[in-house]
Design a protein around this motif. Sequence first.
Motif, PDB file in Angstrom:
ATOM      1  N   LEU A 227      10.942   2.391   7.174  1.00 33.83           N
ATOM      2  CA  LEU A 227      10.181   1.491   6.198  1.00 33.83           C
ATOM      3  C   LEU A 227      10.929   0.630   5.228  1.00 33.83           C
ATOM      4  CD1 LEU A 227       7.796   0.564   4.844  1.00 33.83           C
ATOM      5  CD2 LEU A 227       7.981   2.609   3.164  1.00 33.83           C
ATOM      6  N   LYS A 228      12.212   0.999   4.985  1.00 33.97           N
ATOM      7  CA  LYS A 228      13.327   0.297   4.249  1.00 33.97           C
ATOM      8  C   LYS A 228      13.893  -0.914   5.069  1.00 33.97           C
ATOM      9  CE  LYS A 228      17.582   0.349   1.245  1.00 33.97           C
ATOM     10  NZ  LYS A 228      17.893  -0.807   1.987  1.00 33.97           N
ATOM     11  N   LYS A 229      14.042  -0.627   6.433  1.00 39.77           N
ATOM     12  CA  LYS A 229      14.649  -1.665   7.342  1.00 39.77           C
ATOM     13  C   LYS A 229      13.502  -2.434   7.425  1.00 39.77           C
ATOM     14  CE  LYS A 229      18.140   0.558   9.995  1.00 39.77           C
ATOM     15  NZ  LYS A 229      18.790   0.878  11.275  1.00 39.77           N
TER      16      LYS A 229
ATOM     17  N   LEU B  34       3.958   2.864  12.650  1.00 38.42           N
ATOM     18  CA  LEU B  34       3.652   3.059  11.043  1.00 38.42           C
ATOM     19  C   LEU B  34       2.370   2.426  10.702  1.00 38.42           C
ATOM     20  CD1 LEU B  34       4.543   3.795   8.186  1.00 38.42           C
ATOM     21  CD2 LEU B  34       5.488   1.581   8.210  1.00 38.42           C
ATOM     22  N   PRO B  35       1.493   3.187  10.163  1.00 31.00           N
ATOM     23  CA  PRO B  35      -0.081   2.620   9.786  1.00 31.00           C
ATOM     24  C   PRO B  35       0.083   1.685   8.896  1.00 31.00           C
ATOM     25  CG  PRO B  35      -0.020   5.110  10.256  1.00 31.00           C
ATOM     26  CD  PRO B  35       1.430   4.660  10.021  1.00 31.00           C
ATOM     27  N   THR B  36      -0.391   0.276   9.151  1.00 31.43           N
ATOM     28  CA  THR B  36      -0.284  -0.700   8.224  1.00 31.43           C
ATOM     29  C   THR B  36      -1.412  -1.736   8.159  1.00 31.43           C
ATOM     30  OG1 THR B  36       2.434  -0.753   8.699  1.00 31.43           O
ATOM     31  CG2 THR B  36       1.462  -2.864   7.623  1.00 31.43           C
TER      32      THR B  36
ATOM     33  N   VAL C 196       1.445  -6.462   2.305  1.00 33.43           N
ATOM     34  CA  VAL C 196       0.930  -5.342   3.321  1.00 33.43           C
ATOM     35  C   VAL C 196       0.583  -3.866   2.502  1.00 33.43           C
ATOM     36  CG1 VAL C 196       2.087  -6.315   5.350  1.00 33.43           C
ATOM     37  CG2 VAL C 196       3.446  -4.851   3.859  1.00 33.43           C
ATOM     38  N   GLU C 197      -0.022  -3.050   2.972  1.00 31.44           N
ATOM     39  CA  GLU C 197      -0.172  -1.694   2.571  1.00 31.44           C
ATOM     40  C   GLU C 197       0.309  -0.593   3.842  1.00 31.44           C
ATOM     41  OE1 GLU C 197      -4.016  -2.793  -0.196  1.00 31.44           O
ATOM     42  OE2 GLU C 197      -4.169  -1.605   1.613  1.00 31.44           O
ATOM     43  N   VAL C 198       1.141   0.164   3.442  1.00 31.75           N
ATOM     44  CA  VAL C 198       1.794   1.072   4.439  1.00 31.75           C
ATOM     45  C   VAL C 198       1.158   2.716   4.004  1.00 31.75           C
ATOM     46  CG1 VAL C 198       3.597  -0.364   4.933  1.00 31.75           C
ATOM     47  CG2 VAL C 198       3.707   1.432   3.294  1.00 31.75           C
ATOM     48  N   PHE C 199       1.053   3.401   5.108  1.00 29.82           N
ATOM     49  CA  PHE C 199       0.661   4.652   4.948  1.00 29.82           C
ATOM     50  C   PHE C 199       1.696   5.432   4.767  1.00 29.82           C
ATOM     51  CE2 PHE C 199      -0.927   9.004   6.508  1.00 29.82           C
ATOM     52  CZ  PHE C 199      -1.745   9.362   5.697  1.00 29.82           C
ATOM     53  N   GLY C 200       2.100   6.301   3.678  1.00 29.71           N
ATOM     54  CA  GLY C 200       3.531   6.808   3.307  1.00 29.71           C
ATOM     55  C   GLY C 200       3.195   8.596   3.842  1.00 29.71           C
ATOM     56  N   GLY C 201       2.110   8.996   4.627  1.00 32.81           N
ATOM     57  CA  GLY C 201       1.901  10.215   4.941  1.00 32.81           C
ATOM     58  C   GLY C 201       0.789  10.703   4.410  1.00 32.81           C
TER      59      GLY C 201
ATOM     60  N   ILE D 143       2.924  -3.110  -0.709  1.00 33.02           N
ATOM     61  CA  ILE D 143       4.095  -3.652  -0.587  1.00 33.02           C
ATOM     62  C   ILE D 143       4.227  -5.198  -0.528  1.00 33.02           C
ATOM     63  CG2 ILE D 143       6.592  -3.514   0.761  1.00 33.02           C
ATOM     64  CD1 ILE D 143       6.078  -0.744   1.501  1.00 33.02           C
ATOM     65  N   ASP D 144       4.697  -5.765  -1.469  1.00 36.15           N
ATOM     66  CA  ASP D 144       4.965  -7.444  -1.220  1.00 36.15           C
ATOM     67  C   ASP D 144       6.086  -7.747  -0.572  1.00 36.15           C
ATOM     68  OD1 ASP D 144       4.235  -9.902  -1.807  1.00 36.15           O
ATOM     69  OD2 ASP D 144       5.475  -9.937  -3.909  1.00 36.15           O
ATOM     70  N   LEU D 145       5.863  -8.529   0.338  1.00 33.10           N
ATOM     71  CA  LEU D 145       7.048  -9.227   1.127  1.00 33.10           C
ATOM     72  C   LEU D 145       7.480 -10.683   0.375  1.00 33.10           C
ATOM     73  CD1 LEU D 145       5.708  -8.139   4.414  1.00 33.10           C
ATOM     74  CD2 LEU D 145       7.300  -6.770   3.188  1.00 33.10           C
ATOM     75  N   GLY D 146       7.014 -11.256  -0.491  1.00 31.37           N
ATOM     76  CA  GLY D 146       7.249 -12.531  -0.885  1.00 31.37           C
ATOM     77  C   GLY D 146       6.658 -13.535  -0.269  1.00 31.37           C
ATOM     78  N   GLY D 147       7.300 -14.675  -0.163  1.00 32.18           N
ATOM     79  CA  GLY D 147       6.736 -15.898   0.175  1.00 32.18           C
ATOM     80  C   GLY D 147       5.788 -16.403  -0.530  1.00 32.18           C
TER      81      GLY D 147
END
Length: 524
Positions: free
Chosen positions: A272-274, A325-327, A338-343, A349-353
Amino acid sequence: MQLTHRSVPRLLGTLALLLVAFAAQADRGPQLHEPLIPDPSEDLRFGARLSGASLPAAIRTPGGLVGAPESGRAPGRSEPVYGKDPKGSDGKFQIDGDTRAPARLPYHESFRPGITPFKRVFSFDSVDAQMRLIVQDSLRTVAVRSESVQGDDDEFFADLVVDFVPSTFTRIPTPAPSTRLIAAHLEPDEPLEFWRDRAENWFVRSASARGPQRLMLQLAVPRAAFTARMTVSERRALASALPTLPDNLAPAARPVLARIGLDDATPPDVALKKLVDYFRGFEPAEQAALVTGGAELYQALALSRKGVCRHRAYAFMLTALGWGLPTRFVHNEAHAWVEVFGGTSWHRIDLGGAVTGVDFRGGPPEAPHHRPPKDEFDWPSNATPGSALSPPEGAGGGGAATPTGDGSPEDQNALAELLKTPPPLSDLPPANIELAPLASGELRRGQSVALKGRVKAGDNVCHSLGLEVLLVQGPRVRRAGRFVTDAFGRFSGEIAIPSDVDVGDYDLVVATSGNERCGAGTSR
């Protein structure tokens, strides 16, 4: 300059607030009662509820107390209406190749506290063989859970105008994943049903309601939804939340995963961090991508790291799904993320732009703004996060959410902070706020006022600068709205005169405490 209630103001930005009903009351004799100023702290303390509705009169949020939307209001002419889905919302999302820097876009804030620009309108959780985003699964009902507010929840009010067609599903926004419905009130009152799909798109339906009507909701969201945390240590623990994926996705994602450095042995938290670091590093491009769609366009975007918010979120989602990774891809009229499933749950999670600025339809949001947890991931130095479009810390607006205006020490401190505090860096030139003349000097409480202007500071263009709109009467100060300047230092939009402000003569002042380019300044 002091103005009587009959004078026509000549001072730029000065207005007289008149209330015809009060004049009529004076003709009938002395007023035998005092108007009650809404006080969210008292409403919360006594458990007050809106008259004729199941909503509380106030809620407590991380940013401060928030008063409920005013009930009994007819839909305003400038308020956006949630009705038939606009073009492009037919259940699929096709990414485009226009990766140039975004323009300024309109935005409507539907929630209190405000969540600009993260209003969830469209959410997609899967992809088809043509690399179009889709939603899997059918609708299910959303229950009203009146006793389900927990200590780790963030609460919100929604204030929506919905154009009902009997027995028809109408899409409505939510503030975050894992939103729960605590209470709902429709004016006029009609039976309602709420539904959602697997990607947490929400819909409302009524068998009898017809035409534009005001819908107010009380909502609760686990605070964890606003920060990303992995609660599992193995990728296979995420498989249960993955949708059905086309066979050609994994081969398409393979070169992107190799570029990022992800493989089957990478732990979920590292993956996720990468992913976040990689896709936050995108930049806009001067030219559109040469390919037009499918796996080729996805790879061109992901490998070139070119694009704005929607390209980042789209490429992130396909890459993350390709790894396991469910997204989800989520967007509204002004931003995508995006939204991610953490378990155990989903996380935003904002990616900018993001765009350089938004023009608020229906007026700027009232204070306070939602205050999410600290972002757990780093931003590159040239980032344009969506949070930059949110009001700055301490920004205010009119109405019951900020019940100041009585000359209290809090008001005087706010005036000193906004009008008298020197800029953080002494060598910054002061902001020169040019405010266009008002169309009228006489206004009524609750009325919308159109404002526009431009801000410069010496040779500096004051872009991305937060501005406060204040009603000033001697030592008394009332916040009436806020703006953020665009890339050219311009601002425009509407404010609403607070419905509980005292009748009298006021100076309308636009003020700023400055930023890294421009110092403090006011329009007077």
